[in-house]
Design a protein around this motif. Structure first.
Motif, PDB file in Angstrom:
ATOM      1  N   PHE A  22       0.938  -1.180  -0.154  1.00 57.91           N
ATOM      2  CA  PHE A  22      -0.119   0.017  -0.123  1.00 57.91           C
ATOM      3  C   PHE A  22       1.000   1.165  -0.168  1.00 57.91           C
ATOM      4  O   PHE A  22       2.075   1.476   0.895  1.00 57.91           O
ATOM      5  N   ILE A  23       0.484   2.332  -0.737  1.00 63.64           N
ATOM      6  CA  ILE A  23       1.184   3.527  -0.731  1.00 63.64           C
ATOM      7  C   ILE A  23       0.144   4.666  -0.915  1.00 63.64           C
ATOM      8  O   ILE A  23      -1.046   4.297  -1.179  1.00 63.64           O
ATOM      9  N   ASP A  27       2.279  11.119  -2.334  1.00 65.90           N
ATOM     10  CA  ASP A  27       3.378  10.963  -1.082  1.00 65.90           C
ATOM     11  C   ASP A  27       4.645  10.402  -1.592  1.00 65.90           C
ATOM     12  O   ASP A  27       4.455   9.139  -1.788  1.00 65.90           O
ATOM     13  N   PRO A  28       5.894  10.887  -1.963  1.00 63.51           N
ATOM     14  CA  PRO A  28       6.065  12.402  -1.565  1.00 63.51           C
ATOM     15  C   PRO A  28       5.456  13.329  -2.591  1.00 63.51           C
ATOM     16  O   PRO A  28       5.618  14.533  -2.447  1.00 63.51           O
ATOM     17  N   SER A  29       5.086  12.647  -3.788  1.00 65.92           N
ATOM     18  CA  SER A  29       4.798  13.563  -5.067  1.00 65.92           C
ATOM     19  C   SER A  29       3.817  12.629  -5.932  1.00 65.92           C
ATOM     20  O   SER A  29       4.291  11.391  -5.668  1.00 65.92           O
ATOM     21  N   LEU A  30       3.209  13.117  -6.699  1.00 62.90           N
ATOM     22  CA  LEU A  30       2.417  12.360  -7.909  1.00 62.90           C
ATOM     23  C   LEU A  30       3.476  11.585  -8.608  1.00 62.90           C
ATOM     24  O   LEU A  30       3.523  10.762  -9.152  1.00 62.90           O
ATOM     25  N   ILE A 238       8.871   5.510   2.703  1.00 62.43           N
ATOM     26  CA  ILE A 238       8.832   6.721   1.792  1.00 62.43           C
ATOM     27  C   ILE A 238       8.820   7.915   2.578  1.00 62.43           C
ATOM     28  O   ILE A 238       9.545   9.007   2.195  1.00 62.43           O
ATOM     29  N   GLY A 239       8.357   8.211   3.877  1.00 60.15           N
ATOM     30  CA  GLY A 239       8.434   9.270   4.673  1.00 60.15           C
ATOM     31  C   GLY A 239      10.008   9.646   5.077  1.00 60.15           C
ATOM     32  O   GLY A 239      10.206  10.916   5.183  1.00 60.15           O
ATOM     33  N   GLU A 240      10.541   8.654   5.105  1.00 59.17           N
ATOM     34  CA  GLU A 240      11.956   8.931   5.863  1.00 59.17           C
ATOM     35  C   GLU A 240      13.047   9.067   4.560  1.00 59.17           C
ATOM     36  O   GLU A 240      13.726   9.913   4.572  1.00 59.17           O
ATOM     37  N   TYR A 241      12.652   8.400   3.327  1.00 62.55           N
ATOM     38  CA  TYR A 241      13.602   8.824   2.044  1.00 62.55           C
ATOM     39  C   TYR A 241      13.151   9.811   1.403  1.00 62.55           C
ATOM     40  O   TYR A 241      14.008  10.150   0.237  1.00 62.55           O
ATOM     41  N   ALA A 248      14.985   1.769  -1.217  1.00 62.84           N
ATOM     42  CA  ALA A 248      14.573   1.190  -0.108  1.00 62.84           C
ATOM     43  C   ALA A 248      13.316   0.296  -0.098  1.00 62.84           C
ATOM     44  O   ALA A 248      13.077  -0.767   0.333  1.00 62.84           O
ATOM     45  N   VAL A 249      12.258   0.994  -0.919  1.00 68.83           N
ATOM     46  CA  VAL A 249      11.079   0.318  -1.009  1.00 68.83           C
ATOM     47  C   VAL A 249      11.213  -0.749  -1.923  1.00 68.83           C
ATOM     48  O   VAL A 249      10.532  -1.799  -1.736  1.00 68.83           O
ATOM     49  N   THR A 250      11.940  -0.756  -2.943  1.00 66.01           N
ATOM     50  CA  THR A 250      12.148  -2.049  -3.845  1.00 66.01           C
ATOM     51  C   THR A 250      12.750  -3.162  -3.000  1.00 66.01           C
ATOM     52  O   THR A 250      12.250  -4.244  -3.163  1.00 66.01           O
ATOM     53  N   ALA A 251      13.725  -2.832  -2.381  1.00 69.47           N
ATOM     54  CA  ALA A 251      14.604  -3.961  -1.453  1.00 69.47           C
ATOM     55  C   ALA A 251      13.493  -4.517  -0.522  1.00 69.47           C
ATOM     56  O   ALA A 251      13.488  -5.740  -0.438  1.00 69.47           O
TER      57      ALA A 251
END
Length: 263
Positions: A22-23, A27-30, A238-241, A248-251
């Motif tokens: 889920f995202i 966030d952080p942009s379109l 996502i909020g961190e990076y 990070a999300v891919t890994a």
């Protein structure tokens, strides 16, 4: 139901256990939302939930509430998110579903909302604040436009689990814990009892969400269901990076997909 949408959703569970990230849209942009959807599909996601930013996301914990706030203050609108999904749908093949609140559908206009869902390739809707008894509010219009309403079953649903499951379409979202979304150290609900009750009345796949963040939890949940859903742990990355979140999300998605497949 629209046959193509139905086949896409059920296809997510056709090759072993499904991993569903889920995202929060915008966030952080379109632009990053589009890139994240593509990257998560490439990393092994089987179906993606996209949260439609809403000013009062009552089912969400602080991590997703903060992401929603970032998206809204960044100027993300429903129409912009529709446009972004439509653009990415040209290359993304896996099912995409919106998680939205019923007020967003009503304020946009039920028919206009469903038309846009069809235009941009959305296969289903998850509506946390739409009780089972009130599904009739949007059932007809969803059926007309071929959009699956994804049913939720919570630990408090015990007396109604079979009734909800009998009418389910696409997949069933099994809520593992009471309260709002968020990372949990331990999941104590007897989710196997819930999925067993579902399987007595339907073969619609079940995926478990709320609280799952670690690979061992994903494996544990996949053993008693057809897949695992993860939101807050991804949204936190996502909020961190921020704009640099893709690696990070891919890994993380790769790791969690592998864990689910062990279930």
């Amino acid at each position: 139901m629209n046959k193509k949408a139905y086949e896409r959703i059920t296809g997510a569970f056709a090759h072993g256990k499904a991993f569903i990230p889920f995202i929060t849209g915008g966030d952080p942009s379109l632009e990053m939302t589009k890139k994240l959807i593509v990257a998560m599909e490439e990393a092994g996601a089987d179906l993606i939930e996209i949260g439609l930013p809403f000013s009062d996301p009552i089912a969400e914990g602080p991590v997703i509430q903060e992401a929603t706030y970032r998206a809204l203050t960044g100027g993300c609108t429903t129409d912009q998110l529709f446009d972004a999904v439509k653009e990415v749908r040209e290359t993304v093949k896996i099912p995409l579903v919106f998680l939205t609140y019923i007020n967003s559908v009503f304020s946009y206009g039920k028919e206009a909302f469903m038309k846009r869902c069809v235009e941009c390739g959305i296969d289903g809707l998850i509506v946390p604040d739409l009780p089972f008894e009130e599904k009739g509010e949007i059932r007809e219009i969803c059926q007309e436009y071929g959009i699956a309403i994804i049913s939720l079953i919570a630990p408090t649903s015990k007396d109604r689990i079979k009734a909800i499951a009998r009418e389910a379409e696409g997949f069933i979202y099994v809520v593992s814990s009471l309260g709002v979304t968020g990372v949990r150290n331990e999941i104590t609900t007897d989710v196997k009892e819930m999925t067993d009750m579902v399987r007595q009345v339907t073969d619609v796949p079940c995926a478990i969400g709320f609280g799952i963040s670690r690979p061992d939890q994903a494996t544990q949940m996949a053993r008693v269901s057809d897949g695992a859903i993860v939101g807050s742990a991804i949204v936190r990355l996502i909020g961190e990076y921020k704009e640099g979140c893709i690696p990070a999300v891919t890994a993380y998605v790769k790791e969690m997909k592998a864990a689910v497949m062990e279930g």
